[in-house]
Motif scaffolding. Structure first.
Motif, PDB file in Angstrom:
ATOM      1  N   TYR A  65       0.593  -0.997   9.776  1.00  0.00           N
ATOM      2  CA  TYR A  65       1.034  -1.500   8.468  1.00  0.00           C
ATOM      3  C   TYR A  65       2.398  -0.909   8.121  1.00  0.00           C
ATOM      4  O   TYR A  65       3.307  -1.624   7.686  1.00  0.00           O
ATOM      5  CB  TYR A  65      -0.001  -1.141   7.410  1.00  0.00           C
ATOM      6  N   ALA A  66       2.550   0.407   8.316  1.00  0.00           N
ATOM      7  CA  ALA A  66       3.833   1.053   8.027  1.00  0.00           C
ATOM      8  C   ALA A  66       4.943   0.442   8.864  1.00  0.00           C
ATOM      9  O   ALA A  66       6.049   0.181   8.385  1.00  0.00           O
ATOM     10  CB  ALA A  66       3.732   2.558   8.297  1.00  0.00           C
ATOM     11  N   GLN A  93      -1.020   4.345   4.269  1.00  0.00           N
ATOM     12  CA  GLN A  93      -0.742   3.289   5.233  1.00  0.00           C
ATOM     13  C   GLN A  93      -1.220   3.638   6.643  1.00  0.00           C
ATOM     14  O   GLN A  93      -1.143   4.790   7.072  1.00  0.00           O
ATOM     15  CB  GLN A  93       0.760   2.995   5.279  1.00  0.00           C
ATOM     16  N   GLN A 139      -5.896  -2.180   7.687  1.00  0.00           N
ATOM     17  CA  GLN A 139      -5.394  -1.415   6.546  1.00  0.00           C
ATOM     18  C   GLN A 139      -6.422  -1.364   5.421  1.00  0.00           C
ATOM     19  O   GLN A 139      -6.675  -0.318   4.827  1.00  0.00           O
ATOM     20  CB  GLN A 139      -4.092  -2.024   6.046  1.00  0.00           C
ATOM     21  N   VAL A 157       0.853  -1.181   0.000  1.00  0.00           N
ATOM     22  CA  VAL A 157       0.000   0.000   0.000  1.00  0.00           C
ATOM     23  C   VAL A 157       0.898   1.244   0.000  1.00  0.00           C
ATOM     24  O   VAL A 157       1.909   1.281   0.712  1.00  0.00           O
ATOM     25  CB  VAL A 157      -0.910   0.000   1.244  1.00  0.00           C
TER      26      VAL A 157
END
Length: 279
Positions: free
Chosen positions: A121-122, A117, A182, A112
């Motif tokens: 997720y990041a 993000q 996400q 993504v």
């Protein structure tokens, strides 16, 4: 990706760059329009740089040095400011340009895009790429990535259009719970009409693009394209190259599912992650 080198923030800023440009331009006897014509941009763009509203590309700073006879001063200041960014060397200029763009269109084959993000997720993306980094470093990179997302606070600008390969939504980055969050974040942005998103399905076959691509459009400057590889990135401003990137992007977009079908697919995959958790 954030700059892992831990470069200290510069003691000067883009306001200093703009003030010095105004002073030296006037000393040389140029109007904003006249200087703009010599360095291949509009006078309004020069005015915005002087006001600290816009940030110049390094190539533009070099052309300004030539026209004003400043011996590389503006190029050096520009490099100093870019190098003091929390982003990686090859991405620092792109990061600043995102905040100036009126439209950002992207294709992502693996993850993504950073602007979209979630924090978890990041964090998972950074950990996967930097297994031996300290937690403090990871958190600083996550913070820098989330800081870029301030441009989403404006309800209309920049216009965001993103195409994701189907593998992006099916690869459980960070685990099923992180991935579900996400995907729901993406659908929320779409429902708020803050983002147009399409999924390029496996069934589409070969893609016209085999790497990440970002296209940025501006009010008073030519469009740019940015493509990223392994520990490197290329910012393209040649009109012919940007046009070829635009054509490839349009071909990918044409092969992708409609925004409505893409939302339905993303929601379905998000529920699959939730179902696996319940099981």
């Amino acid at each position: 990706m954030a700059n892992a080198g831990g470069v200290a923030r510069s003691r000067i800023g883009w306001g200093f760059f703009g003030a010095e440009l105004k002073r030296r331009r006037e000393e040389a006897g140029f109007t904003q329009r006249a200087l703009g014509e010599r360095v291949f941009c509009s006078g309004a763009y020069i005015g915005q740089i002087e006001a600290g509203v816009r940030r110049p590309q390094l190539e533009l700073a070099k052309r300004i040095d030539i026209e004003l006879g400043t011996g590389g001063f503006f190029a050096r200041v520009c490099e100093e400011l870019i190098n003091s960014s929390p982003d990686a060397d090859w991405f620092a200029e792109v990061s600043s340009l995102e905040g100036m763009a009126v439209a950002i269109q992207s294709y992502s084959p693996t993850v993504v895009p950073g602007l979209l993000q979630t924090p978890d997720y990041a964090r998972a993306v950074f950990v996967a790429g930097c297994r031996f980094a300290m937690d403090e470093e990871i958190e600083s990179w996550v913070a820098a990535r989330l800081a870029r997302q301030c441009i989403l606070d404006d309800p209309t600008r920049p216009m965001l259009w993103s195409v994701l390969d189907e593998g992006v939504i099916r690869r459980p980055v960070g685990g099923r719970a992180v991935m579900r969050e996400q995907l729901l974040h993406l659908t929320e942005l779409m429902r708020r009409r803050r983002l147009v998103l399409q999924v390029l399905p496996y069934a589409a076959g070969a893609s016209a693009l085999d790497a990440m691509l970002k296209l940025m459009s501006f009010e008073d400057a030519p469009p740019l394209a940015y493509s990223e590889g392994v520990m490197s990135g290329s910012l393209l401003d040649d009109p012919a190259q940007v046009a070829r990137c635009r054509l490839a992007y349009d071909l990918v977009r044409a092969a992708a599912l409609s925004p409505e079908a893409s939302v339905a697919l993303i929601e379905s995959v998000a529920e699959e992650y939730a179902g696996e958790d319940r099981a």
